[in-house]
Write a protein that holds these residues in place. Structure first.
Motif, mmCIF file in Angstrom:
data_model
loop_
_atom_site.group_PDB
_atom_site.id
_atom_site.type_symbol
_atom_site.label_atom_id
_atom_site.label_comp_id
_atom_site.label_asym_id
_atom_site.label_seq_id
_atom_site.Cartn_x
_atom_site.Cartn_y
_atom_site.Cartn_z
ATOM 1 N N ILE A 100 1.053 -1.154 0.057
ATOM 2 C CA ILE A 100 -0.144 -0.005 -0.175
ATOM 3 C C ILE A 100 0.845 1.133 0.014
ATOM 4 C CG2 ILE A 100 -1.846 1.213 1.233
ATOM 5 C CD1 ILE A 100 -2.791 -1.437 2.536
ATOM 6 N N HIS A 101 0.650 2.181 -0.885
ATOM 7 C CA HIS A 101 1.424 3.336 -1.054
ATOM 8 C C HIS A 101 0.794 4.714 -1.436
ATOM 9 C CE1 HIS A 101 1.132 1.522 -4.988
ATOM 10 N NE2 HIS A 101 1.639 2.704 -5.519
ATOM 11 N N ASP A 102 1.380 5.711 -1.518
ATOM 12 C CA ASP A 102 1.269 7.041 -2.048
ATOM 13 C C ASP A 102 2.026 7.276 -3.088
ATOM 14 O OD1 ASP A 102 3.361 8.245 -0.614
ATOM 15 O OD2 ASP A 102 2.309 8.897 0.969
ATOM 16 N N HIS A 103 1.646 8.620 -3.926
ATOM 17 C CA HIS A 103 2.551 8.901 -4.775
ATOM 18 C C HIS A 103 2.878 10.585 -4.744
ATOM 19 C CE1 HIS A 103 2.783 5.793 -8.065
ATOM 20 N NE2 HIS A 103 1.468 5.283 -7.178
ATOM 21 N N ASN A 104 3.736 11.083 -5.294
ATOM 22 C CA ASN A 104 4.184 12.492 -5.382
ATOM 23 C C ASN A 104 3.396 13.283 -6.521
ATOM 24 O OD1 ASN A 104 5.919 12.121 -3.065
ATOM 25 N ND2 ASN A 104 7.546 11.133 -4.252
ATOM 26 N N ILE A 157 -3.991 7.127 -1.613
ATOM 27 C CA ILE A 157 -3.177 5.978 -0.950
ATOM 28 C C ILE A 157 -3.955 4.758 -1.714
ATOM 29 C CG2 ILE A 157 -2.947 4.701 1.110
ATOM 30 C CD1 ILE A 157 -2.811 7.410 2.503
ATOM 31 N N HIS A 158 -3.102 3.652 -2.232
ATOM 32 C CA HIS A 158 -3.741 2.739 -2.893
ATOM 33 C C HIS A 158 -2.710 1.494 -2.812
ATOM 34 C CE1 HIS A 158 -1.277 4.677 -5.802
ATOM 35 N NE2 HIS A 158 -1.313 3.424 -6.576
ATOM 36 N N GLN A 159 -3.112 0.045 -3.360
ATOM 37 C CA GLN A 159 -2.379 -0.912 -3.727
ATOM 38 C C GLN A 159 -2.941 -1.560 -5.060
ATOM 39 O OE1 GLN A 159 -3.016 -4.199 -1.107
ATOM 40 N NE2 GLN A 159 -0.896 -4.596 -1.051
HETATM 41 FE FE LIG Z 1 0.843 3.433 -7.352
#
Ligand SMILES: [Fe+2]
Length: 224
Positions: A100-104, A157-159
């Motif tokens: 699970i992560h976010d982006h810039n 925030i997604h996976q």
């Molecule tokens: Fe992504």
């Protein structure tokens, strides 16, 4: 036929269209809307992606798989010279998911083949940089011809991953960095722990900095 940097012509034409289209757009919504229109027809060119995969297997000059990326299954297909966007390919084995992560920045992603699962999360609090609580907002399966968009930081925030038993190809277009971070955050759902994830290039610099500091503080070696 290919361009000067060995890109297949269809790839070079698409990158050019993307670059020209994004140049005048001033907000993320219009950028996402523009890319969402041009990405699905581009991803329907199975022969182009067959050629790219073949190139990787045969160690052809394009794409340059030695370019450092955040994830091991990621291949950079194009970096816009003006920095407006990057085009990346992700190759997923059956059942594989990223953390699970976010982006810039903003991004638009879609599958060339197979099915892509996307799970969205909402952060219940935004005060801490080391811990949070996440709740699942929605999940969906994206099939070829479909797309999904992400937004920067806590808004996206997604996976993503491959819910099937066959390998699949995902393509993503990501915009210029809109934060001061040189990392993305990953999230552990059970513990709520937030961990920064740096690219291998940044990690190498960090390691060099701390090793250099240690070397400066080391006593000179005695000579006989
Ligand atoms: Fe992504």
């Amino acid at each position: 036929m290919s361009s000067a940097d060995n890109k297949p012509l269809e790839m070079a034409v698409f990158c050019n269209t993307c670059s020209r289209g994004l140049a005048d757009l001033k907000d993320n919504q219009s950028r996402i809307s523009f890319v969402s229109k041009i990405l699905p027809p581009f991803l329907s060119q199975a022969d182009l992606f067959r050629k790219i995969l073949q190139n990787i297997i045969e160690k052809a000059p394009y794409p340059k798989i030695e370019k450092p990326t955040m994830f091991v299954n990621e291949v950079i297909l194009h970096l816009d010279p003006e920095g407006l966007f990057s085009l990346r390919m992700f190759l997923w084995r059956p059942g594989e998911y990223d953390p699970i992560h976010d982006h810039n920045s903003w991004g638009v992603i879609g599958p060339v083949s197979g099915k892509l699962e996307v799970i969205n999360y909402r952060r219940l609090d935004r005060d801490s940089t080391s811990r949070t609580r996440l709740v699942e907002k929605e999940r969906g399966i994206i099939e070829p011809g479909g797309y999904y968009h992400v937004l920067p930081l806590y808004k996206g925030i997604h996976q993503t991953g491959n819910p099937t038993r066959r390998s699949m190809i995902q393509i993503g277009i990501y915009g210029q960095r809109q934060t001061k971070r040189n990392y993305i955050n990953t999230y552990d759902l059970a513990s709520g722990r937030i961990s920064p994830l740096y690219s291998p290039k940044v990690v190498k610099r960090q390691l060099a900095e701390s090793a250099l500091l240690n070397l400066k503080n080391a006593r000179p070696t005695a000579t006989a």
